[in-house]
Write a protein that holds these residues in place. Structure first.
Motif, PDB file in Angstrom:
ATOM      1  N   VAL A  56       0.866  -1.177   0.000  1.00  0.00           N
ATOM      2  CA  VAL A  56       0.000   0.000   0.000  1.00  0.00           C
ATOM      3  C   VAL A  56       0.901   1.225   0.000  1.00  0.00           C
ATOM      4  CG1 VAL A  56      -1.940  -1.089   1.182  1.00  0.00           C
ATOM      5  CG2 VAL A  56      -0.254   0.163   2.499  1.00  0.00           C
ATOM      6  N   LEU A  57       0.451   2.243  -0.694  1.00  0.00           N
ATOM      7  CA  LEU A  57       1.148   3.516  -0.711  1.00  0.00           C
ATOM      8  C   LEU A  57       0.330   4.522   0.075  1.00  0.00           C
ATOM      9  CD1 LEU A  57       2.199   3.788  -4.474  1.00  0.00           C
ATOM     10  CD2 LEU A  57       3.540   2.905  -2.547  1.00  0.00           C
ATOM     11  N   VAL A  58       1.018   5.307   0.892  1.00  0.00           N
ATOM     12  CA  VAL A  58       0.388   6.409   1.599  1.00  0.00           C
ATOM     13  C   VAL A  58       1.068   7.681   1.096  1.00  0.00           C
ATOM     14  CG1 VAL A  58      -0.004   7.522   3.827  1.00  0.00           C
ATOM     15  CG2 VAL A  58      -0.137   5.019   3.641  1.00  0.00           C
ATOM     16  N   VAL A  59       0.288   8.552   0.477  1.00  0.00           N
ATOM     17  CA  VAL A  59       0.812   9.827  -0.006  1.00  0.00           C
ATOM     18  C   VAL A  59       0.484  10.858   1.062  1.00  0.00           C
ATOM     19  CG1 VAL A  59       0.830  11.514  -1.877  1.00  0.00           C
ATOM     20  CG2 VAL A  59       0.348   9.098  -2.386  1.00  0.00           C
ATOM     21  N   ALA A  60       1.536  11.511   1.575  1.00  0.00           N
ATOM     22  CA  ALA A  60       1.379  12.439   2.693  1.00  0.00           C
ATOM     23  C   ALA A  60       2.156  13.728   2.435  1.00  0.00           C
ATOM     24  CB  ALA A  60       1.877  11.784   3.977  1.00  0.00           C
ATOM     25  N   ALA A  61       1.816  14.763   3.177  1.00  0.00           N
ATOM     26  CA  ALA A  61       2.540  16.029   3.091  1.00  0.00           C
ATOM     27  C   ALA A  61       3.975  15.833   3.568  1.00  0.00           C
ATOM     28  CB  ALA A  61       1.840  17.084   3.938  1.00  0.00           C
ATOM     29  N   GLY A  62       4.860  16.653   3.042  1.00  0.00           N
ATOM     30  CA  GLY A  62       6.278  16.521   3.335  1.00  0.00           C
ATOM     31  C   GLY A  62       6.655  16.644   4.795  1.00  0.00           C
ATOM     32  N   ASP A  63       5.848  17.329   5.596  1.00  0.00           N
ATOM     33  CA  ASP A  63       6.160  17.495   7.012  1.00  0.00           C
ATOM     34  C   ASP A  63       5.477  16.461   7.900  1.00  0.00           C
ATOM     35  OD1 ASP A  63       3.607  18.514   6.556  1.00  0.00           O
ATOM     36  OD2 ASP A  63       3.850  20.196   7.929  1.00  0.00           O
ATOM     37  N   ALA A  64       4.670  15.595   7.323  1.00  0.00           N
ATOM     38  CA  ALA A  64       3.921  14.601   8.100  1.00  0.00           C
ATOM     39  C   ALA A  64       4.780  13.367   8.370  1.00  0.00           C
ATOM     40  CB  ALA A  64       2.653  14.206   7.350  1.00  0.00           C
ATOM     41  N   LYS A  65       4.545  12.751   9.504  1.00  0.00           N
ATOM     42  CA  LYS A  65       5.214  11.507   9.882  1.00  0.00           C
ATOM     43  C   LYS A  65       4.136  10.456  10.139  1.00  0.00           C
ATOM     44  CE  LYS A  65       9.343  13.466  10.588  1.00  0.00           C
ATOM     45  NZ  LYS A  65       9.833  13.935   9.322  1.00  0.00           N
ATOM     46  N   ILE A  66       4.448   9.214   9.833  1.00  0.00           N
ATOM     47  CA  ILE A  66       3.489   8.145  10.106  1.00  0.00           C
ATOM     48  C   ILE A  66       3.282   8.026  11.612  1.00  0.00           C
ATOM     49  CG2 ILE A  66       3.164   5.615  10.061  1.00  0.00           C
ATOM     50  CD1 ILE A  66       2.554   6.964   7.390  1.00  0.00           C
ATOM     51  N   ASP A 112      -3.279  10.872   2.491  1.00  0.00           N
ATOM     52  CA  ASP A 112      -3.399  11.267   3.892  1.00  0.00           C
ATOM     53  C   ASP A 112      -4.023  12.654   4.026  1.00  0.00           C
ATOM     54  OD1 ASP A 112      -2.599  10.549   6.765  1.00  0.00           O
ATOM     55  OD2 ASP A 112      -1.854  12.606   6.513  1.00  0.00           O
ATOM     56  N   GLN A 113      -4.779  12.835   5.097  1.00  0.00           N
ATOM     57  CA  GLN A 113      -5.459  14.101   5.379  1.00  0.00           C
ATOM     58  C   GLN A 113      -4.502  15.291   5.418  1.00  0.00           C
ATOM     59  OE1 GLN A 113      -8.776  14.567   5.735  1.00  0.00           O
ATOM     60  NE2 GLN A 113      -9.199  12.414   5.443  1.00  0.00           N
ATOM     61  N   SER A 114      -3.230  15.039   5.700  1.00  0.00           N
ATOM     62  CA  SER A 114      -2.247  16.124   5.801  1.00  0.00           C
ATOM     63  C   SER A 114      -2.123  16.915   4.505  1.00  0.00           C
ATOM     64  CB  SER A 114      -0.872  15.562   6.197  1.00  0.00           C
ATOM     65  OG  SER A 114      -0.409  14.614   5.242  1.00  0.00           O
ATOM     66  N   ALA A 147      -8.850   5.582  -0.943  1.00  0.00           N
ATOM     67  CA  ALA A 147      -9.549   6.366   0.074  1.00  0.00           C
ATOM     68  C   ALA A 147      -8.613   7.401   0.676  1.00  0.00           C
ATOM     69  CB  ALA A 147     -10.066   5.445   1.185  1.00  0.00           C
ATOM     70  N   TRP A 148      -9.213   8.331   1.415  1.00  0.00           N
ATOM     71  CA  TRP A 148      -8.442   9.240   2.245  1.00  0.00           C
ATOM     72  C   TRP A 148      -8.186   8.528   3.567  1.00  0.00           C
ATOM     73  CZ3 TRP A 148      -6.132  13.709   1.024  1.00  0.00           C
ATOM     74  CH2 TRP A 148      -6.478  14.288  -0.190  1.00  0.00           C
ATOM     75  N   SER A 149      -7.037   8.787   4.148  1.00  0.00           N
ATOM     76  CA  SER A 149      -6.706   8.180   5.437  1.00  0.00           C
ATOM     77  C   SER A 149      -6.223   9.267   6.381  1.00  0.00           C
ATOM     78  CB  SER A 149      -5.613   7.113   5.261  1.00  0.00           C
ATOM     79  OG  SER A 149      -4.412   7.707   4.799  1.00  0.00           O
ATOM     80  N   ASP A 150      -6.153   8.917   7.642  1.00  0.00           N
ATOM     81  CA  ASP A 150      -5.623   9.809   8.668  1.00  0.00           C
ATOM     82  C   ASP A 150      -4.624   8.998   9.474  1.00  0.00           C
ATOM     83  OD1 ASP A 150      -5.096  11.755  10.530  1.00  0.00           O
ATOM     84  OD2 ASP A 150      -7.056  11.649  11.503  1.00  0.00           O
ATOM     85  N   VAL A 151      -3.427   8.825   8.916  1.00  0.00           N
ATOM     86  CA  VAL A 151      -2.423   7.964   9.554  1.00  0.00           C
ATOM     87  C   VAL A 151      -1.123   8.709   9.876  1.00  0.00           C
ATOM     88  CG1 VAL A 151      -3.359   5.826   8.575  1.00  0.00           C
ATOM     89  CG2 VAL A 151      -1.589   7.079   7.321  1.00  0.00           C
ATOM     90  N   CYS A 152      -1.155  10.038   9.796  1.00  0.00           N
ATOM     91  CA  CYS A 152       0.060  10.817  10.043  1.00  0.00           C
ATOM     92  C   CYS A 152      -0.098  11.745  11.235  1.00  0.00           C
ATOM     93  CB  CYS A 152       0.435  11.624   8.800  1.00  0.00           C
ATOM     94  SG  CYS A 152       1.034  10.598   7.447  1.00  0.00           S
ATOM     95  N   LYS A 153       1.057  12.219  11.713  1.00  0.00           N
ATOM     96  CA  LYS A 153       1.117  13.168  12.831  1.00  0.00           C
ATOM     97  C   LYS A 153       2.121  14.261  12.491  1.00  0.00           C
ATOM     98  CE  LYS A 153       4.662  10.387  15.112  1.00  0.00           C
ATOM     99  NZ  LYS A 153       5.029   9.619  16.287  1.00  0.00           N
ATOM    100  N   ASN A 154       2.231  15.234  13.371  1.00  0.00           N
ATOM    101  CA  ASN A 154       3.231  16.311  13.303  1.00  0.00           C
ATOM    102  C   ASN A 154       2.991  17.323  12.195  1.00  0.00           C
ATOM    103  OD1 ASN A 154       4.402  15.013  15.412  1.00  0.00           O
ATOM    104  ND2 ASN A 154       6.279  14.455  14.364  1.00  0.00           N
ATOM    105  N   TRP A 155       1.814  17.355  11.615  1.00  0.00           N
ATOM    106  CA  TRP A 155       1.558  18.331  10.560  1.00  0.00           C
ATOM    107  C   TRP A 155       0.466  19.332  10.939  1.00  0.00           C
ATOM    108  CZ3 TRP A 155      -3.365  18.588   8.680  1.00  0.00           C
ATOM    109  CH2 TRP A 155      -4.179  17.472   8.913  1.00  0.00           C
TER     110      TRP A 155
END
Length: 159
Positions: A56-66, A112-114, A147-155
């Motif tokens: 699975v691929l999670v596409v997230a903002a550059g400042d987000a961490k899993i 990711d929501q980020s 789908a959209w996911s919410d699996v990151c923090k720090n953003w």
């Protein structure tokens, strides 16, 4: 070469001319932000995980961490990133150019929501020196996201 696969993929919508290639590497969030002259958080990084012998691929903002707890709650398993060797095999792109475009058929993409705080973001295009600027709606459409996911923090503190 993976960038040619991605270029061909975007050509079906006449978007291939929007791909930017650099003389320097854009293989990391920091390098891509420098090459573009933009904030690192606007780089849409694509992270690859093993999930039940698939990817699975999670596409997230550059400042987000899993966030491991959020990841486990969403996917019902611990976050286990693919090794560099596995990335090319499972995804079809190599480290530094991994993106959610022109990937192997059995790979699921989650956004990711980020990313939703931006009008446009810059994902890679299959090579370590390429990006494309896409709106969030375009990213959703062309990545064929599940789908959209919410699996990151720090953003969340960032705007």
């Amino acid at each position: 070469m993976a960038i040619e696969k991605v270029r061909s993929y975007f050509k079906q919508w006449d978007l291939d001319s929007r791909i930017q290639e650099f003389e320097t590497s854009s293989a990391t969030v920091e390098l891509a932000a420098q090459a573009l002259g933009c904030a690192p958080e606007r780089i849409a990084k694509t992270l690859s995980f093993k999930l039940n012998e698939k990817c699975v691929l999670v596409v997230a903002a550059g400042d987000a961490k899993i966030d491991n707890a959020k990841f486990k709650a969403h996917f019902k398993t611990k976050a286990k990133m693919l090794s560099p060797e596995e990335v090319d095999h499972y995804v079809g792109h190599s480290i530094g150019g991994v993106c959610p475009f022109a990937i192997n058929d059995d790979v699921a993409v989650y956004l990711d929501q980020s990313l939703k705080r931006f009008n446009t973001v810059f994902p890679a295009c299959g090579s370590s020196n390429s990006v494309i600027e896409l709106t969030i709606e375009e990213l959703e459409k062309y990545s064929n996201s599940v789908a959209w996911s919410d699996v990151c923090k720090n953003w969340q503190h960032q705007v």
